[in-house]
Design an enzyme around this catalytic site. Structure first.
Site, PDB file in Angstrom:
ATOM      1  N   ASP A   4      -0.752  -1.554  -4.244  1.00  0.00           N
ATOM      2  CA  ASP A   4      -2.006  -1.690  -3.763  1.00  0.00           C
ATOM      3  C   ASP A   4      -2.680  -0.327  -3.652  1.00  0.00           C
ATOM      4  OD1 ASP A   4      -4.371  -3.070  -2.738  1.00  0.00           O
ATOM      5  OD2 ASP A   4      -3.469  -3.294  -0.738  1.00  0.00           O
ATOM      6  N   GLU A   6     -10.158  -0.296 -10.495  1.00  0.00           N
ATOM      7  CA  GLU A   6     -11.223  -0.598  -9.449  1.00  0.00           C
ATOM      8  C   GLU A   6     -12.479  -0.036  -9.902  1.00  0.00           C
ATOM      9  OE1 GLU A   6     -10.317  -0.704  -5.272  1.00  0.00           O
ATOM     10  OE2 GLU A   6     -12.638   0.252  -4.852  1.00  0.00           O
ATOM     11  N   SER A  11       0.900  -1.049   0.070  1.00  0.00           N
ATOM     12  CA  SER A  11       0.023   0.056  -0.001  1.00  0.00           C
ATOM     13  C   SER A  11       0.864   1.171  -0.037  1.00  0.00           C
ATOM     14  CB  SER A  11      -0.862  -0.024   1.257  1.00  0.00           C
ATOM     15  OG  SER A  11      -0.003   0.206   2.395  1.00  0.00           O
TER      16      SER A  11
HETATM   17  P1  13P Z   1      -7.911  -7.052   4.451  1.00  0.00           P
HETATM   18  O1  13P Z   1      -6.917  -6.100   5.268  1.00  0.00           O
HETATM   19  O2  13P Z   1      -9.507  -6.854   4.976  1.00  0.00           O
HETATM   20  O3  13P Z   1      -7.514  -8.613   4.340  1.00  0.00           O
HETATM   21  O4  13P Z   1      -7.856  -6.523   3.214  1.00  0.00           O
HETATM   22  C1  13P Z   1      -6.985  -6.489   2.165  1.00  0.00           C
HETATM   23  C2  13P Z   1      -6.976  -5.761   1.045  1.00  0.00           C
HETATM   24  O5  13P Z   1      -7.843  -5.934   0.369  1.00  0.00           O
HETATM   25  C3  13P Z   1      -6.081  -5.003   0.454  1.00  0.00           C
HETATM   26  O6  13P Z   1      -5.992  -4.154  -0.529  1.00  0.00           O
END
Ligand code: 13P
Length: 287
Positions: A84, A135, A49
């Protein structure tokens, strides 16, 4: 060598299983996920991320760490290093830094802006042999203590974005990041089915993999989900194992305070969680 996630996800969609994206935060996370993938002969996607990228001092550090580790640990299964939920600028930075895959999250922007930015990134990724995730329909989660319910994407908008030449598509189907609240209504398979019918062979991505019951995961895979993102669950396993070690006073016995000892139970806990997910997703021996 890092690879784009395109081929592994096309194979997964055709073979009716899913590849896990596990988010990384530091060396222990990365090593645990890479070793588990290798031990189980599974393809894997390392998710980063923007926040985790900053925490690890920047995308170049991440690329250096992952490439070095793959070489030193002789990792031969397919591994993609994937941004991400990136902003447009973060996507460009990751292209520059040497990631092999990116996610552009334009779900909070008006659809026209999402389309325009996604289009530009399709070209950039093609030039670099990278894969691109887009997305539609924002994925809920906790923000300032308020848990938002996941939104359901409009299947027509999904088709519009899918047709731009992206490699895989994240669509909101009532999923949320983090722990699911007790009153969660579950995934909307009706939405997922409608999206798959319009997007055909496009691998679909399920975010918020933490805490979704196994039967729902399997049903989602049967309806075209080929990539499942897991982040919080590894954090919870790591924290629980570390707490147990400290509460048992083990950091105060001998050299139990050595970080290589202190972080070992959490590291093993991540490996266990990742293996369990790979079993459920069906990616073992699919490298
Ligand atoms: P969680 O933290 O709910 O597992 O989601 C992870 C996610 O979708 C990262 O993009």
């Amino acid at each position: 060598m890092l690879v784009s996630a395109k081929e592994m996800l096309q194979k997964a969609k055709a073979g009716h299983y899913a590849v896990g994206q596990f988010n990384i935060n530091n060396l222990e996370w990365t090593k645990a996920i890479l070793l588990t993938a290798q031990e189980n002969n599974s393809p894997v996607i390392l998710g980063v991320s923007e926040g985790a990228g900053k925490y690890m001092t920047g995308y170049k550090t991440v690329v250096g760490m992952v490439n070095g580790m793959m070489e030193e640990l002789n990792i031969t299964v397919p591994v993609a290093l994937h941004l991400d939920h990136g902003s447009y600028d973060a996507c460009l930075k990751c292209v520059e830094a040497g990631f092999s895959s990116i996610m552009y999250d334009g779900s909070h922007s008006p659809i026209e802006e999402n389309v325009a930015n996604t289009k530009k990134l399709v070209e950039i990724c093609a030039e670099h042999g990278m894969s691109l995730e887009a997305e539609v329909g924002s994925i809920g989660g906790e923000e300032d203590g308020v848990v938002g319910m996941g939104e359901c994407a409009d299947p027509q908008e999904c088709k519009r974005i899918a047709d731009l030449g992206i490699d895989f598509l994240a669509a909101g189907i009532g999923n949320i990041h983090g722990k699911y609240p007790a009153n969660w209504k579950g995934l909307s398979f009706e939405t997922l089915d409608a999206i798959q019918q319009l997007t055909g062979d496009m691998p679909l991505v399920l975010h918020g993999g933490t805490g979704i019951p196994t039967d729902m995961i399997k049903k989602a895979i049967s309806l075209g989900v080929a990539k499942i993102n897991v982040n919080t669950e590894c954090q919870l396993s790591f924290a629980a194992a570390t707490r147990e070690y400290i509460e048992a006073g083990k950091d105060q016995q001998g050299k139990g305070y050595d970080p290589r000892k202190l972080l070992a139970p959490g590291f093993e806990a991540i490996k266990k969680t990742v293996k369990e997910k790979m079993e459920i997703f069906g990616s073992i021996d699919k490298a």
